[in-house]
Write an enzyme that holds these catalytic residues in place. Structure first.
Site, PDB file in Angstrom:
ATOM      1  CB  CYS A 129     -13.064 -13.591  -5.057  1.00  0.00           C
ATOM      2  SG  CYS A 129     -11.670 -13.270  -3.945  1.00  0.00           S
ATOM      3  CE  LYS A 155      -2.001  -7.321  -4.649  1.00  0.00           C
ATOM      4  NZ  LYS A 155      -3.122  -7.516  -3.749  1.00  0.00           N
ATOM      5  CB  CYS A 197     -11.510  -9.743  -5.802  1.00  0.00           C
ATOM      6  SG  CYS A 197      -9.989 -10.587  -6.206  1.00  0.00           S
ATOM      7  CB  CYS A 202      -9.879 -15.874  -5.929  1.00  0.00           C
ATOM      8  SG  CYS A 202      -9.082 -14.322  -6.369  1.00  0.00           S
ATOM      9  CG  HIS A 252      -1.772  -1.170   1.407  1.00  0.00           C
ATOM     10  ND1 HIS A 252      -1.700  -1.993   2.503  1.00  0.00           N
ATOM     11  CD2 HIS A 252      -2.710  -1.714   0.599  1.00  0.00           C
ATOM     12  CE1 HIS A 252      -2.578  -2.976   2.370  1.00  0.00           C
ATOM     13  NE2 HIS A 252      -3.195  -2.831   1.220  1.00  0.00           N
ATOM     14  CE  LYS A 306      -5.524  -9.695   7.779  1.00  0.00           C
ATOM     15  NZ  LYS A 306      -6.780 -10.348   8.062  1.00  0.00           N
TER      16      LYS A 306
HETATM   17  N1  MSP Z   1     -10.385  -0.893  -1.845  1.00  0.00           N
HETATM   18  C1  MSP Z   1      -9.866  -1.312  -3.083  1.00  0.00           C
HETATM   19  C2  MSP Z   1      -9.527  -0.136  -3.972  1.00  0.00           C
HETATM   20  C3  MSP Z   1     -10.662   0.801  -4.275  1.00  0.00           C
HETATM   21  S1  MSP Z   1     -10.178   2.146  -5.228  1.00  0.00           S
HETATM   22  C4  MSP Z   1     -11.574   2.876  -5.706  1.00  0.00           C
HETATM   23  C5  MSP Z   1      -8.600  -2.141  -2.856  1.00  0.00           C
HETATM   24  N2  MSP Z   1      -7.962  -1.925  -1.703  1.00  0.00           N
HETATM   25  S2  MSP Z   1      -6.634  -2.663  -1.223  1.00  0.00           S
HETATM   26  O1  MSP Z   1      -6.456  -2.312   0.154  1.00  0.00           O
HETATM   27  O2  MSP Z   1      -6.684  -4.043  -1.544  1.00  0.00           O
HETATM   28  O3  MSP Z   1      -5.472  -1.929  -1.956  1.00  0.00           O
HETATM   29  C6  MSP Z   1      -5.157  -2.198  -3.251  1.00  0.00           C
HETATM   30  C7  MSP Z   1      -4.001  -1.339  -3.713  1.00  0.00           C
HETATM   31  O4  MSP Z   1      -2.910  -1.364  -2.788  1.00  0.00           O
HETATM   32  C8  MSP Z   1      -3.403  -1.887  -4.983  1.00  0.00           C
HETATM   33  O5  MSP Z   1      -4.128  -1.517  -6.118  1.00  0.00           O
HETATM   34  C9  MSP Z   1      -2.037  -1.265  -4.935  1.00  0.00           C
HETATM   35  O6  MSP Z   1      -2.119   0.076  -5.292  1.00  0.00           O
HETATM   36  C10 MSP Z   1      -1.685  -1.393  -3.466  1.00  0.00           C
HETATM   37  N3  MSP Z   1      -1.055  -2.690  -3.182  1.00  0.00           N
HETATM   38  C11 MSP Z   1      -1.507  -3.639  -2.309  1.00  0.00           C
HETATM   39  N4  MSP Z   1      -0.643  -4.684  -2.313  1.00  0.00           N
HETATM   40  C12 MSP Z   1       0.350  -4.439  -3.180  1.00  0.00           C
HETATM   41  C13 MSP Z   1       1.523  -5.103  -3.553  1.00  0.00           C
HETATM   42  N5  MSP Z   1       1.858  -6.266  -3.065  1.00  0.00           N
HETATM   43  N6  MSP Z   1       2.331  -4.499  -4.448  1.00  0.00           N
HETATM   44  C14 MSP Z   1       2.042  -3.260  -4.978  1.00  0.00           C
HETATM   45  N7  MSP Z   1       0.948  -2.613  -4.665  1.00  0.00           N
HETATM   46  C15 MSP Z   1       0.056  -3.173  -3.781  1.00  0.00           C
HETATM   47  O7  MSP Z   1      -8.246  -2.902  -3.718  1.00  0.00           O
END
Ligand code: MSP
Length: 537
Positions: free
Chosen positions: A137, A313, A140, A162, A31, A316
């Site tokens: 899922c 990837k 997702c 998934c 993040h 969590k």
């Molecule tokens: N809540 C949705 C997004 C809604 S936007 C209108 C979501 N949240 S999330 O907490 O799963 O965060 C996803 C985003 O966090 C990814 O798109 C990316 O920008 C970032 N990342 C989360 N894990 C990541 C990695 N392992 N590597 C790079 N970026 C990552 O999806």
């Protein structure tokens, strides 16, 4: 159609967003990666003197959050409040993220407007009631197509998983409301063709175009089996699908339906930064929602690659066990901000390694950059009592340095400011740092200092002015990436006193040679990049 984000002009802000993150847990390195990238991009544009709007926030509705709260025996709202205040906001502050706003999808300024938006679409006949059955899922928060799924093994043998979360999907059957997404396929393809830069990188664009060319299905936009969401205004037994709710943050946060002036001056985003996992939502569903409302479309959707752990990837469930704070307490916040953008080409996947970070910190930050800054300040102190001398004897070697700075400015501005090639931009700046180091090694000011003739002293003054003026440019160029370090360097060059605040120095003027005035008070400030302690056990 109204102007897209790439055609915005005049008094409008350069508007950049991060995804709004799920608050089912604390933020991790993945993040922080996207959020730091957005911070560097927006700081860069601010330093060009542009009006900027940088938005981040949290996605708080949906089944995933609801289940996490239940598992922790608290209400979803209490769970979100705690995580946002104790984990998310503090991390962004710690990493020096200069966001202009932080939107939470449970805020009234958001939920009211989400209802307005969806009601409008309903009134326009874009939404109808239907039934749906399919694999879902929760990780997702998305219905999957059977072809997307993979076969489970081991504990999940015989089940469909998934492909992202590697967890079994759930078969859902519901009566829902649907958005007529299928009708937007041709318009989307036309839009992609007319705006070849809309989706980046190229691989992401190809994936989306292929996907849309296969034909789109209508999108289920409501859920009725749980209630943690924004109620559908005309049928409150349903809540609005969390992704429709979430995507709208990009509009509600900048005044959609509430503050027209703010909205017109900001919307649409110039750049939506996302991870490649959420590409389809941003490049298919979001633009179709906007088209349905007659609203302008964003300039670019730029997908970063994934930070990987053990070939997967980072998420969590498979964290490295290393929190962003573990790295910042060892390497410092600035080095942290620099490292991921420096080491991984934006758009590609990359792995984090403690060893790689340590090696680059020592060679590039401490040795190349930090030592240059301290050597130059020490020599101005020793030979000129800390008062920056005037350059009167410039020759070919000095002209090469001047050209090197101008080139670094132009390259970094194009790569960071326009192409979002953070790695390329940072490398251009550090190539210049190397050039200045080479210049000093060749000119040997410590030897020239022994020549006490007026010519010798003029030469020494010219060498040290050239080095200090180069560092002035480097401080400006690196301010977006490493603001604390740049500020220290700025002060040690006496630039704060003679030129004013670092934030007010325009990046496009950073190559204007001769900006730092002779007579500036140069002091040996704090070490920019201290030697690293032993790696913690
Ligand atoms: N809540 C949705 C997004 C809604 S936007 C209108 C979501 N949240 S999330 O907490 O799963 O965060 C996803 C985003 O966090 C990814 O798109 C990316 O920008 C970032 N990342 C989360 N894990 C990541 C990695 N392992 N590597 C790079 N970026 C990552 O999806």
């Amino acid at each position: 159609m109204a102007a897209t984000g790439s055609e915005k002009q005049g008094a409008t802000a350069y508007y950049v967003s991060t995804p709004i993150y799920y608050v089912n847990d604390a933020p991790h390195l993945g993040h922080a990666y996207t959020t730091v990238a957005g911070d560097v991009l927006t700081r860069w544009h601010r330093q060009r003197g542009e009006k900027v709007w940088y938005l981040t926030g949290t996605d708080e509705h949906g089944q995933k959050i609801m289940r996490t709260a239940e598992a922790n025996d608290v209400t979803p709202q209490a769970w979100c409040d705690k995580l946002v205040e104790e984990a998310w906001k503090p991390l962004w502050e710690h990493l020096n993220i200069a966001n202009d706003d932080f939107i939470r999808t449970t805020e009234k300024r958001h939920t009211d407007r989400v209802q307005d938006f969806v009601q409008d679409l309903y009134d326009k006949g874009e939404i109808y009631k239907g039934g749906y059955e399919g694999p879902y899922c929760v990780g997702c928060e998305e219905y999957k197509l059977p072809g997307d799924l993979i076969d489970g093994e081991g504990e999940f043998a015989g089940q469909k998983l998934c492909p992202i979360h590697k967890k079994p999907v759930e078969l859902l059957k519901e009566e829902n409301y649907f958005f007529k997404l299928s009708e937007y396929g041709p318009k989307l393809l036309e839009f992609y063709a007319a705006n070849p830069d809309f989706i980046q990188p190229e691989s992401a664009r190809n994936e989306v175009v292929n996907f849309v060319e296969q034909g789109l299905q209508d999108l289920s936009i409501s859920r009725s089996t749980f209630d943690w969401g924004v109620p559908v205004p005309w049928d409150p037994k349903h809540v609005i699908y969390v992704w429709v709710d979430a995507l709208l943050n990009y509009a509600t946060a900048v005044g959609y339906g509430a503050n027209q002036e703010k909205f017109d001056g900001t919307f649409p985003a110039n750049v939506h930064l996302i991870g490649k996992d959420i590409l389809r939502f941003h490049s298919v569903i979001w633009p179709a929602m906007l088209m349905a409302q007659g609203l302008p479309l964003p300039g670019k959707v730029v997908a970063n690659g994934w930070l990987m752990v053990g070939g997967e990837k980072m998420s969590k469930s498979n964290l490295t066990g290393i929190k962003p704070q573990d790295l910042t307490s060892h390497f410092g916040v600035d080095a942290y901000r620099w490292y991921f953008l420096r080491a991984i080409s934006y758009g590609s996947d990359g792995s984090f390694s403690w060893e790689d970070f340590s090696a680059r910190y020592t060679s590039e930050l401490a040795n190349d950059y930090g030592n240059l800054a301290s050597r130059v300040a020490a020599m101005v102190g020793k030979y000129f009592g800390g008062s920056l001398p005037e350059a009167t004897a410039a020759g070919d070697a000095e002209r090469a340095v001047q050209e090197g700075l101008a080139k670094a400015v132009a390259t970094a501005d194009a790569k960071i400011g326009e192409e979002l090639d953070f790695q390329g931009g940072i490398l251009a700046i550090f190539d210049f740092v190397k050039q200045v180091n080479g210049y000093i090694t060749e000119q040997e000011p410590w030897k020239v200092a022994k020549d006490t003739t007026p010519e010798g002293q003029a030469r020494l003054a010219t060498i040290l002015y050239t080095a200090a003026e180069s560092l002035r440019g480097v401080a400006v160029l690196l301010n977006a990436v490493m603001p604390e370090t740049s500020q220290k360097l700025w002060e040690s060059l006496g630039a704060e006193e003679s030129l004013g605040a670092l934030a007010d120095q325009k990046v496009q003027d950073a190559g204007a040679w001769g900006t730092l005035p002779a007579g500036a008070t140069v002091t040996k400030g704090a070490v920019l990049f201290p030697r690293l302690e032993e790696k913690p056990a």
